[in-house]
Scaffold this motif. Sequence first.
Motif, PDB file in Angstrom:
ATOM      1  N   PRO A   1     108.298  25.303 -44.141  1.00 31.34           N
ATOM      2  CA  PRO A   1     108.534  24.590 -42.877  1.00 31.34           C
ATOM      3  C   PRO A   1     108.674  25.522 -41.671  1.00 31.34           C
ATOM      4  O   PRO A   1     108.992  25.069 -40.580  1.00 31.34           O
ATOM      5  N   VAL A   2     108.421  26.829 -41.861  1.00 30.23           N
ATOM      6  CA  VAL A   2     108.625  27.795 -40.778  1.00 30.23           C
ATOM      7  C   VAL A   2     107.603  27.585 -39.672  1.00 30.23           C
ATOM      8  O   VAL A   2     107.939  27.577 -38.479  1.00 30.23           O
TER       9      VAL A   2
ATOM     10  N   SER B   1     110.166  29.350 -48.162  1.00 30.39           N
ATOM     11  CA  SER B   1     108.749  29.619 -47.948  1.00 30.39           C
ATOM     12  C   SER B   1     108.336  30.936 -48.598  1.00 30.39           C
ATOM     13  O   SER B   1     107.302  31.020 -49.277  1.00 30.39           O
TER      14      SER B   1
ATOM     15  N   GLU C   1     117.237  29.364 -44.420  1.00 26.65           N
ATOM     16  CA  GLU C   1     117.005  28.811 -45.754  1.00 26.65           C
ATOM     17  C   GLU C   1     115.572  28.311 -45.900  1.00 26.65           C
ATOM     18  O   GLU C   1     114.958  28.442 -46.968  1.00 26.65           O
ATOM     19  N   GLY C   2     115.006  27.739 -44.818  1.00 29.06           N
ATOM     20  CA  GLY C   2     113.608  27.333 -44.852  1.00 29.06           C
ATOM     21  C   GLY C   2     112.681  28.520 -45.035  1.00 29.06           C
ATOM     22  O   GLY C   2     111.695  28.453 -45.781  1.00 29.06           O
TER      23      GLY C   2
ATOM     24  N   LYS D   1     117.340  27.302 -40.677  1.00 25.49           N
ATOM     25  CA  LYS D   1     116.024  27.935 -40.510  1.00 25.49           C
ATOM     26  C   LYS D   1     115.859  29.104 -41.471  1.00 25.49           C
ATOM     27  O   LYS D   1     114.765  29.326 -42.017  1.00 25.49           O
TER      28      LYS D   1
ATOM     29  N   ASN E   1     113.753  34.829 -39.730  1.00 27.53           N
ATOM     30  CA  ASN E   1     113.540  33.435 -40.132  1.00 27.53           C
ATOM     31  C   ASN E   1     112.344  32.783 -39.443  1.00 27.53           C
ATOM     32  O   ASN E   1     111.978  31.655 -39.784  1.00 27.53           O
TER      33      ASN E   1
END
Length: 319
Positions: A226-227, A63, A58-59, A56, A29
């Motif tokens: 958003p990573v 991405s 899921e973000g 995190k 992640n």
Amino acid sequence: MPSAPRVPLWDVHRLPRAEGRSFLVTGGNAGIGYFVAEQLAGTGATVVLGSRDRAKAEGAIASIGSRVPGARVRHVPLDLADPASLKASVDALGLDRLDAVVHNAGVALDHPPRRETTGGHELMFATNHLGHFALTHHLAPLLTATPGSRIVTTGSFAAKSERLDLDDLQSARDYRPKRAYARSKLAQMLFAVELDRRLRAVGSTTLSVLIHPGGALDALTPSRPPVHVRTTGERLSRLPLGLVVQGKDAAAWPAVRAVLDPGVRGGQMWSPRAFGLRGMPTTEPLWPHLADPTTAARLWAASCDLTGNDLTVTAPTRR
């Protein structure tokens, strides 16, 4: 006399297709693990992100999906600091075979005090080494069921100058965070080499491959919101370091090659070409202290005791 077949050059930007295959990336992640997952997803494979933090993960999935149309990426809860939870995590994969696992997740602490898991183990050693050791135990049936499967273990350049203290594996007597981290990574690397010895001894087709990513900086890493978001100021201020180290996207290349390249062999170590710090992935001779079978065997036995998992390597069932 016919000429030998041409072996295609490895191109990090044109990876071979891998539809129908499944890969697990621990810590997928964030950081280097995220880019390992993104690059593997681009091959058409199913990629599972093993992570404690669902939000995190899921973000990261969002991405990857924004950059890889049709990406097959999902999350499985995974807490390497809690060995008792790992069987449930493997069951949650819902797979009957696994083509590769990338042991990537890790914890690095910079300052005292020494921290322990709920099981009473030093946090970095428990997460970086013991957790992956126990996870391999639970994944073994899936890997054994998959001819040519791979266990890719991520080491660190920091381990090159370290040696294990087999009488103080968890730094209970003398805790220095940076040294404890380097030793935890050295333990991972010794595990990977010993695992290869045991796989070869029983004639398994599963490969244990060791990699280290070299030097990687966030400031040289492309943004993946958003990573990870890199500012222009960070990029410009760190440009000179690009001559020596690289971004985390490039640091993922050795692991990705270790998973996909049909020419990879068990027991090899893959790292960046330029001084082991940056560049295209290539094989590197094992560091001398990684080739010590006595230390590796003692570490293996200690790891079995500390995790309560008797990791026994078996040959695949003949059909």
